[in-house]
Write a protein that holds these residues in place. Structure first.
Motif, PDB file in Angstrom:
ATOM      1  N   VAL A 240       0.841  -1.203   0.000  1.00  0.00           N
ATOM      2  CA  VAL A 240       0.000   0.000   0.000  1.00  0.00           C
ATOM      3  C   VAL A 240       0.874   1.250   0.000  1.00  0.00           C
ATOM      4  O   VAL A 240       0.650   2.194  -0.763  1.00  0.00           O
ATOM      5  CB  VAL A 240      -0.943   0.016   1.222  1.00  0.00           C
ATOM      6  N   ALA A 241       1.891   1.242   0.859  1.00  0.00           N
ATOM      7  CA  ALA A 241       2.795   2.390   0.960  1.00  0.00           C
ATOM      8  C   ALA A 241       3.519   2.642  -0.365  1.00  0.00           C
ATOM      9  O   ALA A 241       3.599   3.784  -0.840  1.00  0.00           O
ATOM     10  CB  ALA A 241       3.814   2.155   2.079  1.00  0.00           C
ATOM     11  N   ASN A 242       4.033   1.582  -0.966  1.00  0.00           N
ATOM     12  CA  ASN A 242       4.759   1.731  -2.231  1.00  0.00           C
ATOM     13  C   ASN A 242       3.859   2.303  -3.318  1.00  0.00           C
ATOM     14  O   ASN A 242       4.263   3.194  -4.084  1.00  0.00           O
ATOM     15  CB  ASN A 242       5.323   0.385  -2.675  1.00  0.00           C
ATOM     16  N   TYR A 243       2.633   1.799  -3.408  1.00  0.00           N
ATOM     17  CA  TYR A 243       1.712   2.248  -4.455  1.00  0.00           C
ATOM     18  C   TYR A 243       1.318   3.702  -4.256  1.00  0.00           C
ATOM     19  O   TYR A 243       1.351   4.507  -5.190  1.00  0.00           O
ATOM     20  CB  TYR A 243       0.465   1.362  -4.468  1.00  0.00           C
ATOM     21  N   MET A 244       0.958   4.065  -3.027  1.00  0.00           N
ATOM     22  CA  MET A 244       0.496   5.432  -2.762  1.00  0.00           C
ATOM     23  C   MET A 244       1.610   6.450  -2.999  1.00  0.00           C
ATOM     24  O   MET A 244       1.372   7.537  -3.528  1.00  0.00           O
ATOM     25  CB  MET A 244      -0.056   5.543  -1.345  1.00  0.00           C
ATOM     26  N   LYS A 245       2.826   6.082  -2.635  1.00  0.00           N
ATOM     27  CA  LYS A 245       3.935   7.008  -2.856  1.00  0.00           C
ATOM     28  C   LYS A 245       4.280   7.118  -4.339  1.00  0.00           C
ATOM     29  O   LYS A 245       4.578   8.198  -4.844  1.00  0.00           O
ATOM     30  CB  LYS A 245       5.151   6.566  -2.040  1.00  0.00           C
ATOM     31  N   GLU A 246       4.213   5.996  -5.038  1.00  0.00           N
ATOM     32  CA  GLU A 246       4.498   5.996  -6.478  1.00  0.00           C
ATOM     33  C   GLU A 246       3.490   6.840  -7.245  1.00  0.00           C
ATOM     34  O   GLU A 246       3.829   7.521  -8.211  1.00  0.00           O
ATOM     35  CB  GLU A 246       4.481   4.553  -6.996  1.00  0.00           C
ATOM     36  N   LYS A 247       2.221   6.806  -6.817  1.00  0.00           N
ATOM     37  CA  LYS A 247       1.147   7.539  -7.497  1.00  0.00           C
ATOM     38  C   LYS A 247       0.941   8.941  -6.909  1.00  0.00           C
ATOM     39  O   LYS A 247      -0.022   9.630  -7.262  1.00  0.00           O
ATOM     40  CB  LYS A 247      -0.160   6.755  -7.384  1.00  0.00           C
TER      41      LYS A 247
END
Length: 317
Positions: A240-247
């Motif tokens: 979740v953290a990786n996706y939200m930061k990437e987007k």
């Protein structure tokens, strides 16, 4: 996420061709979100008995509805698949495989790093490549606990992170259960014949589907599709953290970090949170419970859930 996955599938399938399986509470929510799914297409698990019985339940219900020889694919709602077009190309190829043979078909992709809480497959010979989708034999199965073995293959083109996407006909799935898990097979057959779901489902021992699939992976009875799309799994807070930061979706309010880096804070309230000297930490505040974990250890959150269930603290889940 459930709605996003449904909208993607609707580009290829009608509501009558899409089935939903979950528990009673979530089934009501899903029906409110997407009322066009026919009521007969909603399969309600009477209790939680893990993925092995649940996958078999899907097959049994499909057989009961007259689709025993029609390949189906399990689509986890907690995963995003981008872009939709490549995802649907994979579905089409998996359907061809499901019609052509009785092997267990799953999906996987080449990982860039070790992800806790998931298993891995080793690619064997290339079986076919069509429309940009590659299908391989499975040479080996690596359990998530075999870290040294995972490290040996990491960085090669042989290692695949196991990403589910179970595909085969319902009849063939139950034949596989009959061979390797008869204690699941018996009740499922009764359900497929119209037996009482609550009674029969409760007879099955709890267990992961890997109790069956790790056997077929090692015995040459399976195929793996190398996923041609971006697979975003929200099964852990790290993902979740990786996706939200990437987007660029991550902008927490009332958070102070001093001498801290690469942390992720999620909260449902206006509580002020300060981190001092912390790195690679996930903090999740739901109001009545607080989770603090290393980012690379969030795959173990399931152990917390199991403990809460043992202590009958389900209100915290």
């Amino acid at each position: 996420m459930f709605q996003l996955n449904y909208e993607a599938l609707r580009k290829k399938f009608t509501p009558e061709e899409i089935f939903l399986q979950t528990n009673e509470v979530q089934a009501k929510i899903a029906r409110e979100l997407i009322p066009e799914i026919p009521e007969k297409n909603v399969f309600v698990e009477p209790e939680m008995r893990n993925q092995g019985p649940a996958t078999g339940f899907a097959a049994a219900q499909l057989i009961k509805n007259g689709f025993g020889d029609e390949p189906f694919i399990l689509v986890q709602a907690d995963v995003l698949r981008e872009p939709d077009e490549k995802w649907l190309d994979m579905v089409a190829e998996a359907e061809k495989l499901g019609k052509a043979n009785d092997k267990y078909i799953t999906g996987g992709f080449v990982p860039q790093s070790i992800v806790a809480g998931v298993d891995y497959l080793v690619k064997g010979n290339l079986v076919t490549e069509d429309n940009g989708v590659k299908i391989f034999e499975v040479a080996d199965y690596i359990d998530r606990t075999e870290e040294e073995k995972i490290k040996q293959y990491l960085g090669t083109d042989k290692l695949l992170l196991h990403a589910n996407h179970t595909t085969m006909t319902p009849n063939n799935l139950l034949k596989m259960y009959q061979k390797y898990k008869p204690e699941w097979y018996g009740p499922l057959v009764e359900i497929s014949k119209g037996g009482d779901v609550v009674t029969e489902y409760g007879k099955m021992p709890k267990g992961a589907i890997e109790e069956v699939t790790k056997i077929v992976y090692k015995s040459g009875e399976s195929l793996v599709v190398e996923l041609p799309f971006n697979w975003v799994d929200f099964g852990t807070w790290e993902s979740v953290a990786n996706y939200m930061k990437e987007k660029n979706m991550y902008s927490p309010e009332d958070v102070l970090e001093i001498d801290s880096s690469n942390n992720f804070i999620y909260k449902k309230n206006k509580k002020y949170i300060a981190l001092v000297g912390m790195e690679d930490v996930v903090v999740v505040d739901t109001g009545d419970a607080l989770l603090i974990a290393r980012r690379n250890q969030t795959g173990k959150v399931g152990q917390v859930v199991d403990k809460l269930k043992e202590e009958n603290r389900t209100e915290l889940i």
